[in-house]
Design a protein around this motif. Sequence first.
Motif, PDB file in Angstrom:
ATOM      1  N   MET A 203       0.877  -1.163   0.000  1.00 14.16           N
ATOM      2  CA  MET A 203       0.000   0.000   0.000  1.00 14.16           C
ATOM      3  C   MET A 203       0.917   1.216   0.000  1.00 14.16           C
ATOM      4  SD  MET A 203      -2.980   1.300   2.665  1.00 14.16           S
ATOM      5  CE  MET A 203      -1.850   1.794   3.960  1.00 14.16           C
ATOM      6  N   TRP A 204       1.040   1.876  -1.146  1.00 16.01           N
ATOM      7  CA  TRP A 204       1.918   3.041  -1.302  1.00 16.01           C
ATOM      8  C   TRP A 204       1.080   4.293  -1.111  1.00 16.01           C
ATOM      9  CZ3 TRP A 204       2.619   7.445  -4.208  1.00 16.01           C
ATOM     10  CH2 TRP A 204       3.918   7.980  -4.259  1.00 16.01           C
ATOM     11  N   ILE A 205       1.458   5.118  -0.139  1.00 14.51           N
ATOM     12  CA  ILE A 205       0.699   6.319   0.214  1.00 14.51           C
ATOM     13  C   ILE A 205       1.451   7.553  -0.275  1.00 14.51           C
ATOM     14  CG2 ILE A 205      -0.373   7.628   2.082  1.00 14.51           C
ATOM     15  CD1 ILE A 205      -0.085   5.091   3.838  1.00 14.51           C
ATOM     16  N   ALA A 206       0.765   8.391  -1.027  1.00 12.94           N
ATOM     17  CA  ALA A 206       1.358   9.665  -1.449  1.00 12.94           C
ATOM     18  C   ALA A 206       1.320  10.632  -0.272  1.00 12.94           C
ATOM     19  CB  ALA A 206       0.582  10.236  -2.633  1.00 12.94           C
ATOM     20  N   ILE A 207       2.486  10.988   0.243  1.00 15.28           N
ATOM     21  CA  ILE A 207       2.570  11.937   1.356  1.00 15.28           C
ATOM     22  C   ILE A 207       2.460  13.373   0.846  1.00 15.28           C
ATOM     23  CG2 ILE A 207       4.021  12.760   3.253  1.00 15.28           C
ATOM     24  CD1 ILE A 207       2.740   9.959   3.642  1.00 15.28           C
ATOM     25  N   HIS A 208       3.027  13.625  -0.308  1.00 11.88           N
ATOM     26  CA  HIS A 208       2.822  14.876  -1.030  1.00 11.88           C
ATOM     27  C   HIS A 208       2.127  14.528  -2.344  1.00 11.88           C
ATOM     28  CE1 HIS A 208       6.634  15.355   1.321  1.00 11.88           C
ATOM     29  NE2 HIS A 208       6.036  16.470   1.695  1.00 11.88           N
ATOM     30  N   ASP A 209       1.546  15.512  -3.002  1.00 13.89           N
ATOM     31  CA  ASP A 209       0.993  15.256  -4.332  1.00 13.89           C
ATOM     32  C   ASP A 209       2.077  14.615  -5.187  1.00 13.89           C
ATOM     33  OD1 ASP A 209      -1.288  16.522  -3.442  1.00 13.89           O
ATOM     34  OD2 ASP A 209      -1.028  18.321  -4.676  1.00 13.89           O
ATOM     35  N   ALA A 210       1.739  13.519  -5.845  1.00 20.27           N
ATOM     36  CA  ALA A 210       2.709  12.789  -6.666  1.00 20.27           C
ATOM     37  C   ALA A 210       2.277  12.884  -8.125  1.00 20.27           C
ATOM     38  CB  ALA A 210       2.787  11.328  -6.221  1.00 20.27           C
ATOM     39  N   ASN A 211       3.169  13.379  -8.970  1.00 17.82           N
ATOM     40  CA  ASN A 211       2.848  13.544 -10.384  1.00 17.82           C
ATOM     41  C   ASN A 211       4.079  13.232 -11.226  1.00 17.82           C
ATOM     42  OD1 ASN A 211       4.417  16.081 -10.444  1.00 17.82           O
ATOM     43  ND2 ASN A 211       2.709  16.887  -9.226  1.00 17.82           N
ATOM     44  N   ILE A 212       3.904  13.283 -12.526  1.00 15.89           N
ATOM     45  CA  ILE A 212       5.014  12.932 -13.416  1.00 15.89           C
ATOM     46  C   ILE A 212       6.202  13.860 -13.185  1.00 15.89           C
ATOM     47  CG2 ILE A 212       5.730  12.859 -15.833  1.00 15.89           C
ATOM     48  CD1 ILE A 212       2.903  11.873 -16.509  1.00 15.89           C
ATOM     49  N   GLY A 213       5.924  15.146 -12.944  1.00 19.15           N
ATOM     50  CA  GLY A 213       6.997  16.111 -12.773  1.00 19.15           C
ATOM     51  C   GLY A 213       7.869  15.871 -11.558  1.00 19.15           C
TER      52      GLY A 213
ATOM     53  N   CYS B 297       0.175  -5.729  -6.011  1.00 15.05           N
ATOM     54  CA  CYS B 297       0.556  -7.030  -5.474  1.00 15.05           C
ATOM     55  C   CYS B 297       2.056  -7.234  -5.616  1.00 15.05           C
ATOM     56  CB  CYS B 297      -0.243  -8.143  -6.139  1.00 15.05           C
ATOM     57  SG  CYS B 297       0.354  -8.629  -7.767  1.00 15.05           S
ATOM     58  N   TYR B 298       2.559  -8.247  -4.916  1.00 16.04           N
ATOM     59  CA  TYR B 298       4.001  -8.456  -4.806  1.00 16.04           C
ATOM     60  C   TYR B 298       4.693  -8.695  -6.150  1.00 16.04           C
ATOM     61  CZ  TYR B 298       4.314  -8.705   0.327  1.00 16.04           C
ATOM     62  OH  TYR B 298       4.325  -8.411   1.670  1.00 16.04           O
ATOM     63  N   GLY B 299       3.936  -9.076  -7.189  1.00 18.50           N
ATOM     64  CA  GLY B 299       4.578  -9.383  -8.460  1.00 18.50           C
ATOM     65  C   GLY B 299       4.651  -8.249  -9.444  1.00 18.50           C
ATOM     66  N   VAL B 300       4.007  -7.120  -9.168  1.00 19.61           N
ATOM     67  CA  VAL B 300       3.954  -6.026 -10.142  1.00 19.61           C
ATOM     68  C   VAL B 300       5.284  -5.275 -10.196  1.00 19.61           C
ATOM     69  CG1 VAL B 300       2.940  -3.744 -10.562  1.00 19.61           C
ATOM     70  CG2 VAL B 300       1.463  -5.701 -10.153  1.00 19.61           C
ATOM     71  N   ALA B 301       5.835  -5.165 -11.386  1.00 19.09           N
ATOM     72  CA  ALA B 301       7.042  -4.367 -11.565  1.00 19.09           C
ATOM     73  C   ALA B 301       6.682  -2.890 -11.406  1.00 19.09           C
ATOM     74  CB  ALA B 301       7.638  -4.622 -12.936  1.00 19.09           C
ATOM     75  N   HIS B 302       7.482  -2.182 -10.627  1.00 18.55           N
ATOM     76  CA  HIS B 302       7.193  -0.782 -10.343  1.00 18.55           C
ATOM     77  C   HIS B 302       8.494  -0.026 -10.098  1.00 18.55           C
ATOM     78  CE1 HIS B 302       7.394  -2.788  -6.449  1.00 18.55           C
ATOM     79  NE2 HIS B 302       7.724  -1.619  -5.918  1.00 18.55           N
ATOM     80  N   CYS B 303       8.415   1.282 -10.214  1.00 19.63           N
ATOM     81  CA  CYS B 303       9.558   2.134  -9.923  1.00 19.63           C
ATOM     82  C   CYS B 303       9.030   3.524  -9.604  1.00 19.63           C
ATOM     83  CB  CYS B 303      10.520   2.206 -11.112  1.00 19.63           C
ATOM     84  SG  CYS B 303       9.922   3.232 -12.486  1.00 19.63           S
ATOM     85  N   THR B 304       9.898   4.377  -9.103  1.00 21.36           N
ATOM     86  CA  THR B 304       9.611   5.810  -9.050  1.00 21.36           C
ATOM     87  C   THR B 304      10.674   6.527  -9.859  1.00 21.36           C
ATOM     88  OG1 THR B 304      10.838   6.058  -6.963  1.00 21.36           O
ATOM     89  CG2 THR B 304       8.454   5.718  -6.805  1.00 21.36           C
ATOM     90  N   ARG B 305      10.348   7.732 -10.293  1.00 24.83           N
ATOM     91  CA  ARG B 305      11.282   8.523 -11.100  1.00 24.83           C
ATOM     92  C   ARG B 305      11.938   9.607 -10.236  1.00 24.83           C
ATOM     93  NH1 ARG B 305      11.794   5.217 -15.465  1.00 24.83           N
ATOM     94  NH2 ARG B 305       9.874   5.042 -16.678  1.00 24.83           N
ATOM     95  N   SER B 306      12.884  10.288 -10.816  1.00 22.50           N
ATOM     96  CA  SER B 306      13.571  11.360 -10.098  1.00 22.50           C
ATOM     97  C   SER B 306      12.637  12.546  -9.859  1.00 22.50           C
ATOM     98  CB  SER B 306      14.785  11.828 -10.892  1.00 22.50           C
ATOM     99  OG  SER B 306      15.753  10.806 -10.978  1.00 22.50           O
ATOM    100  N   ASN B 307      12.858  13.218  -8.747  1.00 25.22           N
ATOM    101  CA  ASN B 307      12.079  14.406  -8.406  1.00 25.22           C
ATOM    102  C   ASN B 307      12.779  15.623  -9.002  1.00 25.22           C
ATOM    103  OD1 ASN B 307      10.550  16.422  -7.292  1.00 25.22           O
ATOM    104  ND2 ASN B 307      11.255  16.102  -5.193  1.00 25.22           N
ATOM    105  N   LEU B 308      12.259  16.102 -10.112  1.00 24.97           N
ATOM    106  CA  LEU B 308      12.860  17.244 -10.799  1.00 24.97           C
ATOM    107  C   LEU B 308      12.198  18.556 -10.407  1.00 24.97           C
ATOM    108  CD1 LEU B 308      13.228  15.687 -14.375  1.00 24.97           C
ATOM    109  CD2 LEU B 308      14.897  15.717 -12.500  1.00 24.97           C
ATOM    110  N   SER B 309      11.259  18.492  -9.472  1.00 25.86           N
ATOM    111  CA  SER B 309      10.523  19.687  -9.071  1.00 25.86           C
ATOM    112  C   SER B 309      11.303  20.488  -8.029  1.00 25.86           C
ATOM    113  CB  SER B 309       9.161  19.294  -8.499  1.00 25.86           C
ATOM    114  OG  SER B 309       9.295  18.778  -7.188  1.00 25.86           O
ATOM    115  N   ASN B 310      10.713  21.595  -7.612  1.00 24.83           N
ATOM    116  CA  ASN B 310      11.339  22.461  -6.603  1.00 24.83           C
ATOM    117  C   ASN B 310      10.883  22.134  -5.190  1.00 24.83           C
ATOM    118  OD1 ASN B 310      12.846  24.112  -8.442  1.00 24.83           O
ATOM    119  ND2 ASN B 310      10.933  25.129  -9.013  1.00 24.83           N
TER     120      ASN B 310
END
Length: 276
Positions: free
Chosen positions: A140-150, A200-213
């Motif tokens: 269960m991944w919780i967005a602590i701040h607004d999470a967007n592509i940027g 679920c445990y099998g889903v490939a996932h990643c996060t990207r770099s935070n390029l925002s301010n």
Amino acid sequence: MQLTDTHITQFRENGYLAIDGFFSSVEAEALRLELERIYNTELEKGTGINCAVQEDGTKRNNEGERQNLQVIPLNNRSDLHKGLPFNPKVVSTVKQLIGDEFMLELDQAFWKPPKVGIGTSWHQDNAYFKIADPLRGTAMWIAIHDANIGNGCIHVIPGSHRESYEHYKDPLSDHHIRCDPPEERAVPIELKAGGVLFFCYGVAHCTRSNLSNKERAGVALHFLHNDFGGKEIWERNNTTKPMITGPLATGGEKEFGEKYEGRWQELVDSVLTSAR
């Protein structure tokens, strides 16, 4: 929370389910304030929580041109996080996704500072956990701040829980592993603060770099059905891995010395009061 048949089908077919507004704005604020407190405490102590490896191959604690600040576990640092997995909405949703009896396998957070915060590379959680049926465990991944592509939101590859990718040491991390899935199938999951992604445990996932301010952080809880967890794992690690439902569950009393089930609102109010 009562999921629809469409929700359940999406989780089973695609391996993930995103729910914006899962936590109220008040709950989201408490989660943000508490995570800020946890990170400030760790940084003041000088704890080496930067798991990123720098471009020159060196490791630098809590600084450098690459930063991925990981704290694990959370519930030994916070009463709010002791109570979080017992939140009735969390319990109800996880039960509908993976089954009636389950434990908390781990909880952790990643904090990505502005501009220098790098992502967490592609991986499948089951490369770590290795359970026979990846649908019997969910993050269960919780967005602590607004999470967007940027700012580098989480990305997933639908249906990848039915596939297995070779994993190897991640050159961007001091201890993580990574894989190379078909990125052309990747889907970004944009969420407002307080939104969640179950995968679920099998889903490939990643996060990207935070390029925002601005900083961006996510909290991840991993739940494991007792078919694969249960008494043996719980007894070895029951100071940080509470049993959430089932005959061994005590609402956190066995693990933490006092009951945290049924106290979510009290714990939220306590965080908000302390921050005033």
